[in-house]
Design a protein around this motif. Structure first.
Motif, short mmCIF file in Angstrom:
data_model
loop_
_atom_site.label_atom_id
_atom_site.label_comp_id
_atom_site.label_asym_id
_atom_site.label_seq_id
_atom_site.Cartn_x
_atom_site.Cartn_y
_atom_site.Cartn_z
N PHE A 295 0.84 -1.20 0.00
CA PHE A 295 0.00 0.00 0.00
C PHE A 295 0.88 1.25 0.00
O PHE A 295 1.45 1.62 1.02
CB PHE A 295 -0.94 -0.02 1.21
N THR A 296 0.97 1.86 -1.16
CA THR A 296 1.70 3.11 -1.35
C THR A 296 0.76 4.10 -2.04
O THR A 296 -0.29 3.70 -2.56
CB THR A 296 2.95 2.90 -2.22
N PRO A 297 1.09 5.38 -2.06
CA PRO A 297 0.22 6.33 -2.76
C PRO A 297 -0.06 5.92 -4.22
O PRO A 297 -1.19 6.04 -4.70
CB PRO A 297 1.00 7.64 -2.68
N PHE A 298 0.96 5.40 -4.91
CA PHE A 298 0.77 5.01 -6.31
C PHE A 298 -0.17 3.81 -6.43
O PHE A 298 -1.06 3.80 -7.30
CB PHE A 298 2.12 4.67 -6.94
N THR A 299 0.01 2.79 -5.60
CA THR A 299 -0.84 1.61 -5.72
C THR A 299 -2.28 1.90 -5.28
O THR A 299 -3.23 1.37 -5.86
CB THR A 299 -0.26 0.45 -4.90
N LEU A 300 -2.45 2.74 -4.26
CA LEU A 300 -3.80 3.14 -3.86
C LEU A 300 -4.47 3.96 -4.95
O LEU A 300 -5.68 3.83 -5.18
CB LEU A 300 -3.75 3.92 -2.55
N LEU A 301 -3.68 4.80 -5.63
CA LEU A 301 -4.21 5.54 -6.77
C LEU A 301 -4.71 4.57 -7.84
O LEU A 301 -5.78 4.76 -8.43
CB LEU A 301 -3.13 6.45 -7.36
N GLY A 302 -3.93 3.50 -8.09
CA GLY A 302 -4.35 2.49 -9.06
C GLY A 302 -5.65 1.83 -8.67
O GLY A 302 -6.53 1.59 -9.51
N GLY A 303 -5.81 1.52 -7.37
CA GLY A 303 -7.04 0.90 -6.92
C GLY A 303 -8.25 1.80 -7.08
O GLY A 303 -9.29 1.37 -7.59
N VAL A 304 -8.12 3.05 -6.64
CA VAL A 304 -9.24 4.00 -6.75
C VAL A 304 -9.57 4.29 -8.21
O VAL A 304 -10.74 4.35 -8.62
CB VAL A 304 -8.91 5.31 -6.00
N ALA A 305 -8.53 4.44 -9.03
CA ALA A 305 -8.74 4.73 -10.45
C ALA A 305 -9.52 3.60 -11.12
O ALA A 305 -10.45 3.85 -11.89
CB ALA A 305 -7.40 4.93 -11.16
N LEU A 306 -9.16 2.34 -10.83
CA LEU A 306 -9.86 1.23 -11.47
C LEU A 306 -11.32 1.16 -11.03
O LEU A 306 -12.21 0.88 -11.84
CB LEU A 306 -9.15 -0.09 -11.15
N VAL A 307 -11.59 1.43 -9.75
CA VAL A 307 -12.97 1.44 -9.27
C VAL A 307 -13.79 2.48 -10.02
O VAL A 307 -14.89 2.19 -10.52
CB VAL A 307 -13.00 1.73 -7.75
N VAL A 308 -13.28 3.69 -10.14
CA VAL A 308 -14.03 4.76 -10.80
C VAL A 308 -14.17 4.49 -12.30
O VAL A 308 -15.24 4.73 -12.89
CB VAL A 308 -13.36 6.13 -10.55
N ILE A 309 -13.12 3.98 -12.92
CA ILE A 309 -13.20 3.65 -14.36
C ILE A 309 -14.26 2.58 -14.60
O ILE A 309 -15.05 2.67 -15.54
CB ILE A 309 -11.83 3.18 -14.88
N PHE A 310 -14.31 1.57 -13.74
CA PHE A 310 -15.32 0.52 -13.88
C PHE A 310 -16.72 1.10 -13.69
O PHE A 310 -17.68 0.68 -14.37
CB PHE A 310 -15.08 -0.59 -12.88
N MET A 311 -16.89 2.04 -12.77
CA MET A 311 -18.20 2.64 -12.58
C MET A 311 -18.64 3.41 -13.83
O MET A 311 -19.80 3.34 -14.24
CB MET A 311 -18.18 3.56 -11.36
N VAL A 312 -17.71 4.14 -14.44
CA VAL A 312 -18.03 4.85 -15.68
C VAL A 312 -18.33 3.86 -16.80
O VAL A 312 -19.29 4.02 -17.56
CB VAL A 312 -16.88 5.80 -16.07
N HIS A 313 -17.52 2.80 -16.90
CA HIS A 313 -17.73 1.76 -17.91
C HIS A 313 -19.10 1.11 -17.70
O HIS A 313 -19.83 0.84 -18.68
CB HIS A 313 -16.62 0.72 -17.78
#
Length: 363
Positions: A160-178
């Motif tokens: 858990f680093t800022p970059f990996t947490l960013l990846g997790g949040v980004a994928l969640v939001v991208i999937f919601m838009v998809h």
């Protein structure tokens, strides 16, 4: 084919299977995560469930195939991942279980609290799986340290680093838009209109998160860190990553006019292409290393982790038959259930055994 060529071929095939899973299951996860936003009315929520009801389990075949291919073609990759990611992978399994149970059990009793509970299970399960996969693949981009013989990972909290947490949040939001874009294709009436509103609200956020992830990833963890990649890999990662951002922005912009079928088709193409190219970028980065950074004295790479030539040859022959069948089934199922749905198509709720599970209203 030589053993080295077979190893590269199966690395590419594993990548294709993961990309297919995220493209198809991405909007399934997105639709379920949007239940509390778009599906506050029970009938509207049933429309959402019925848009993915006929295909969600078929989409998960891609995950099973990707996992099975990793296990058979790269047993060292599979075992090393489990040595350090056992808890996250267990969370993925639990998320998939409660999500699947929610689809099958929600209609067994004519009680609103019963249905609401299982619908929340679908939402929570989809959120967990999306978040964990986002954090996990961001760690692969970053590179996870391994040591020992056989190689193993240690330090769960280091994931858990800022970059990996960013990846997790980004994928969640991208999937919601998809998922919202998929709903705009599959639903009409109030569900369609609410999905359009979600895209307008979350679309720019998803684009910003994806852009930040791609830019930070290429600057902080560039392709030059990978000893197996040539000089052109860095440029390829930048190009493919920026294509992913541009495709997502294109998909969001196509929803400036709601209800225009051609634009909605293009929007789905855009969000799907964004997900596919994002994971192409990640698989470029992990070529050879499989997402690991061996400590001094530890030997580990794609060739060490691979199965024997005999095994890969046998798997290649099986894939010539299996992959076309999976593709044909996927295309056929989406063609059969291509009709748009609305609240007018929803039959009365029933608790009989004959209608248990998801009520398919596509007719």
């Amino acid at each position: 084919m030589s053993h080295d060529q077979l190893i590269i071929l199966w690395f590419l095939l594993v990548g294709v299977l993961w990309i297919g899973f995220f493209f198809l299951e991405g909007f399934d996860f997105g639709v379920a995560m949007l239940y509390p936003v778009i599906g506050k009315d029970p009938t509207e929520r049933r429309v959402m469930i019925n848009t993915i009801g006929p295909t969600w389990d078929g989409n998960e075949v891609w995950l099973l195939t990707a996992g099975g291919a990793m296990f058979a073609a790269f047993p060292g990759w599979y075992s090393t991942l489990f040595s350090g990611l056992y808890v996250p992978l267990l969370l993925v399994l639990l998320g998939l279980i409660i999500r699947g149970v929610s689809f099958e059990y929600r209609a067994l009793m004519p009680d609103d609290n019963w249905r609401d509970t299982f619908d929340w299970c679908a939402t929570i399960g989809s959120l967990i799986v999306s978040l964990v996969f986002g954090v996990g693949f961001a760690n692969m981009w970053k590179g996870m340290p391994v040591d020992g013989q056989p190689p193993h990972m240690s330090g769960f909290w280091n994931l858990f680093t800022p970059f990996t947490l960013l990846g997790g949040v980004a994928l969640v939001v991208i999937f919601m838009v998809h998922g919202a874009v998929f709903l705009s294709l599959k639903a009409s009436g109030s569900v369609h209109d609410k999905a359009h509103g979600v895209i307008k609200l979350l679309g720019p956020v998803a684009v910003a998160l994806l852009a930040a992830f791609v830019v930070i990833g290429n600057i902080a963890y560039p392709a030059t860190n990978n000893p197996h990649l040539g000089s052109g890999a860095s440029a390829a990662m930048w190009v493919v990553g920026l294509v992913s951002v541009a495709a997502l922005a294109f998909g969001v912009l196509m929803h400036t006019e709601k209800g225009v079928q051609k634009r909605e088709n293009l929007a789905f193409f855009g969000t799907g292409l964004a997900i596919a190219t994002l994971f192409v970028t990640i698989f470029i980065k992990i070529f050879g290393t499989l997402g690991f950074v061996p400590t001094p004295g530890t030997e580990f790479d794609m060739w060490i982790a691979a199965s024997s030539a005999v095994t890969l040859n046998l798997m290649s022959k099986a894939a010539l038959v299996g992959v076309p069948l999976v593709l044909a089934y996927t295309i056929w199922s989406y063609r059969v259930f291509r009709r748009r749905l609305s609240v007018d198509h929803m039959p009365p709720e029933s608790s009989s055994a004959a209608t248990a599970g998801v009520e398919i209203a596509n007719g």
